[in-house]
Enzyme design. Structure first.
Site, PDB file in Angstrom:
ATOM      1  N   ASP A  50       0.905  -1.266   0.104  1.00  0.00           N
ATOM      2  CA  ASP A  50       0.171   0.204   0.090  1.00  0.00           C
ATOM      3  C   ASP A  50       0.927   1.337   0.080  1.00  0.00           C
ATOM      4  O   ASP A  50       1.658   1.560   0.844  1.00  0.00           O
ATOM      5  CB  ASP A  50      -0.902  -0.021   1.197  1.00  0.00           C
ATOM      6  CG  ASP A  50      -2.011   1.053   1.004  1.00  0.00           C
ATOM      7  OD1 ASP A  50      -1.846   2.004   0.341  1.00  0.00           O
ATOM      8  OD2 ASP A  50      -2.853   0.992   1.990  1.00  0.00           O
ATOM      9  N   SER A  74      -7.961   5.683  -9.677  1.00  0.00           N
ATOM     10  CA  SER A  74      -7.654   6.432 -11.216  1.00  0.00           C
ATOM     11  C   SER A  74      -9.100   6.729 -11.693  1.00  0.00           C
ATOM     12  O   SER A  74      -9.170   7.360 -12.818  1.00  0.00           O
ATOM     13  CB  SER A  74      -7.206   5.334 -12.307  1.00  0.00           C
ATOM     14  OG  SER A  74      -7.911   4.213 -12.333  1.00  0.00           O
ATOM     15  N   SER A 164      -6.070  10.614 -22.564  1.00  0.00           N
ATOM     16  CA  SER A 164      -6.616   9.154 -22.570  1.00  0.00           C
ATOM     17  C   SER A 164      -5.671   7.968 -23.207  1.00  0.00           C
ATOM     18  O   SER A 164      -5.353   8.071 -24.554  1.00  0.00           O
ATOM     19  CB  SER A 164      -7.842   9.091 -23.549  1.00  0.00           C
ATOM     20  OG  SER A 164      -8.835  10.333 -23.266  1.00  0.00           O
ATOM     21  N   ARG A 173     -14.671  12.360 -27.788  1.00  0.00           N
ATOM     22  CA  ARG A 173     -13.861  13.204 -26.831  1.00  0.00           C
ATOM     23  C   ARG A 173     -12.181  12.713 -27.006  1.00  0.00           C
ATOM     24  O   ARG A 173     -11.622  13.349 -27.076  1.00  0.00           O
ATOM     25  CB  ARG A 173     -14.068  13.045 -25.327  1.00  0.00           C
ATOM     26  CG  ARG A 173     -13.258  13.680 -24.486  1.00  0.00           C
ATOM     27  CD  ARG A 173     -13.700  13.499 -22.851  1.00  0.00           C
ATOM     28  NE  ARG A 173     -12.692  14.057 -21.859  1.00  0.00           N
ATOM     29  CZ  ARG A 173     -11.792  13.233 -21.479  1.00  0.00           C
ATOM     30  NH1 ARG A 173     -11.819  12.243 -21.808  1.00  0.00           N
ATOM     31  NH2 ARG A 173     -10.864  13.561 -20.615  1.00  0.00           N
ATOM     32  N   HIS A 316     -29.860 -19.677 -21.310  1.00  0.00           N
ATOM     33  CA  HIS A 316     -30.033 -21.213 -21.580  1.00  0.00           C
ATOM     34  C   HIS A 316     -30.979 -21.836 -20.387  1.00  0.00           C
ATOM     35  O   HIS A 316     -31.105 -21.078 -19.527  1.00  0.00           O
ATOM     36  CB  HIS A 316     -28.644 -21.889 -21.852  1.00  0.00           C
ATOM     37  CG  HIS A 316     -27.844 -21.385 -23.022  1.00  0.00           C
ATOM     38  ND1 HIS A 316     -28.438 -21.560 -24.354  1.00  0.00           N
ATOM     39  CD2 HIS A 316     -26.907 -20.705 -23.083  1.00  0.00           C
ATOM     40  CE1 HIS A 316     -27.784 -21.153 -25.330  1.00  0.00           C
ATOM     41  NE2 HIS A 316     -26.663 -20.500 -24.631  1.00  0.00           N
ATOM     42  N   ASP A 355     -33.206  -4.183 -11.504  1.00  0.00           N
ATOM     43  CA  ASP A 355     -34.357  -3.728 -10.780  1.00  0.00           C
ATOM     44  C   ASP A 355     -34.707  -4.916  -9.715  1.00  0.00           C
ATOM     45  O   ASP A 355     -35.324  -4.565  -8.644  1.00  0.00           O
ATOM     46  CB  ASP A 355     -35.410  -3.328 -11.577  1.00  0.00           C
ATOM     47  CG  ASP A 355     -35.051  -2.032 -12.646  1.00  0.00           C
ATOM     48  OD1 ASP A 355     -34.222  -1.022 -12.070  1.00  0.00           O
ATOM     49  OD2 ASP A 355     -35.888  -1.482 -13.127  1.00  0.00           O
TER      50      ASP A 355
END
Length: 526
Positions: A50, A74, A164, A173, A316, A355
């Site tokens: 860490d 990130s 990016s 973008r 299935h 839902d």
């Protein structure tokens, strides 16, 4: 050449894109992350820990003459989640660098430090900060720390505001913000090789015609980009902007939709956590059961056997929506996490599954980046997606603040099971919001012209499975797969799969019954 280069965040997508491109830069690489790191070479040093642990970071930086600091959270999260890695962690890196002979540091900042500027504005690194998120603000702090340790301690840094960084752009973008991995690797090499670096701030962006940013602090570096996003248009699917992306502000600000996303200011979260994410955060595999029998009681029996997750298969088997609610309620009598494999990439079915309280969705036949993007949109509330609001049972199962946290809690599995998906794998894995891939060995075998099976797959299928696992891991996604036996599942976990299904309820019932009948027939034989 460097003696030893430390790469933090080495399990992340950017690191896995960049690491193979840095050969020849350093004699040795020390790779670190908070989770398991896949080494690119037997000579790599792996240290898991860490960045918020200062003693651990001191050990990391010791004996390194270069640091590529990619580590940290990130994506946008609450400040409490961002602070350990992005605030404390970056301080620990620079503190250790000052103590350990001041290795040169490349600090991976972000375009989100200026994400709130409008897209009609072209800016340089000299413009004031204008962050669009807690994440962006944390990178502002990181840039300030880099400058402070340069002035006070002489630690040279390159502050790289990454746009990016993917193999290719995946939305409009990114035609402005795309940063070629080759360009990033070349910049990293230049920053370590230049005689005097100082502490420049650099927009990490390729030479895109529509870029928002102009660099003014790189004249002393032997680096410039000649690659443009426009050069890739011929090999890409046509990019367009949906009405939902338009409404979310994708092309309004440098940071895209982040500006319009509300800040998570530490509201109390009572929503039920997702065990899948908790186990993955600890790099632990998830054991999944598979339900093909349309019955609440059989689902309850399976749930009480200790599975981490159970998947109700609507594609299935004999399950249907009439019995689905009873099966989900039965699973809810335990801590087992409910997942639904939907029949197809169809928004109504996917949204209804969520839902009803599914905490994960497996979607079959994801063959293109556009398919994956739609899947993420269908499973996410705005501004991240276009899921319709109506979590009737999800509020009961998940908690009253379900709508606030569902996007970050739900796990999205894209099934990779065709030759077409293999051809488009990199583009699929680059879709933001996708959490994992799930391999269907039988359909994948058929698509590759082989006999359908789970475990003893033919060589072309075995190679494809290994390739999918390697690429998914490189992009920071988890990989799951269906297995026929525990032996196959165990072997695949050892390879790196972090989600394994073994058999199904119907098959387990059949094989168990067959064993009993066979044994009794032998005993009762005259």
């Amino acid at each position: 050449m460097l003696e030893r280069l430390l790469v933090t965040g080495a399990a992340g997508g950017v690191a896995n894109l960049i690491r193979p491109r840095l050969s020849g830069l350093s004699k040795r690489f020390r790779l670190t992350d908070i989770r398991h790191v896949v080494s690119a070479s037997d000579s790599d040093e792996i240290m898991v820990g860490d960045l918020a642990d200062s003693a651990f970071v001191d050990r990391l930086v010791q004996d390194c003459d270069g640091v590529l600091h990619l580590g940290g959270v990130s994506t946008e999260q609450s400040f409490e989640e961002i602070m350990p890695a992005n605030i404390v962690g970056v301080y620990n890196i620079y503190r250790a660098a000052a103590k350990c002979n001041r290795p040169r540091v490349i600090f991976a900042s972000s375009n989100h430090v200026v994400g709130a500027y409008g897209t009609q504005e072209t800016i340089t690194p000299n413009e004031p900060f204008l962050p669009d998120s807690f994440y962006g603000a944390s990178k502002v702090f990181g840039e300030a720390i880099a400058k402070l340790f340069f002035v006070k301690e002489g630690v040279e840094s390159a502050i790289v505001r990454i746009g990016s960084c993917f193999d290719q752009p995946s939305d409009l973008r990114m035609m402005s913000t795309w940063f070629s991995p080759d360009d990033f690797a070349a910049l990293i090499k230049s920053c370590f090789e230049v005689e005097t670096l100082n502490c420049p701030t650099i927009f990490g962006v390729s030479n895109n015609a529509r870029t928002f940013w102009r660099n003014t602090e790189i004249s002393h570096l032997d680096w410039h980009s000649e690659v443009r996003a426009e050069d890739l248009l011929g090999s890409m699917n046509e990019l367009s902007m949906s009405p939902e992306e338009l409404a979310a502000g994708l092309m309004d600000n440098h940071g895209g939709t982040w500006v319009k996303s509300p800040l998570d200011t530490g509201r109390y979260c009572s929503m039920r956590t997702n065990k899948i994410r908790e186990k993955w955060d600890a790099d632990a595999p998830v054991l999944n059961g598979w339900l093909t029998i349309s019955n609440g009681f059989s689902a309850e029996v399976m749930a009480h056997q200790g599975y981490d997750t159970l998947t109700v298969d609507l594609q299935h088997g004999v399950n249907d929506e009439m019995n689905l609610i009873a099966m989900l309620q039965a699973i809810s009598t335990t801590e087992t996490v409910p997942i639904i494999r939907v029949p197809w990439l169809e928004p109504g079915t996917i949204m209804k599954a969520l839902d009803m309280g599914a905490y994960g969705v497996i979607c079959p036949m994801i063959n293109t980046a556009e398919d994956a993007k739609k899947f993420v949109e269908y499973t996410s509330y705005a501004p991240m997606g276009r899921r319709s609001f109506g979590p009737v049972r999800a509020l009961i199962y998940g908690g009253n603040d379900y709508p606030d946290h569902a996007n970050d809690t739900i796990v999205r599995f894209a099934m990779i099971e065709t030759a077409e998906a293999l051809d488009n794998l990199v583009a699929i894995l680059g879709v933001e919001g996708l959490d994992a891939i799930y391999i269907g060995p039988s359909d994948l075998s058929l698509s590759l012209g082989c006999k359908p099976t789970f475990d003893a797959v033919e060589p072309p299928v075995a190679e494809a499975i290994d390739h999918i696992l390697e690429r998914a891991t490189a992009y920071g996604l988890k990989a799951g797969i269906h297995n026929g036996t525990t032996a196959a599942a165990r072997a695949r976990i050892e390879k790196g799969f972090r989600f394994v299904t073994v058999s199904s309820d119907a098959r387990i019932m059949a094989t168990g019954s067959q064993s009993i009948v066979a044994e009794m027939r032998d005993l009762l034989a005259p």
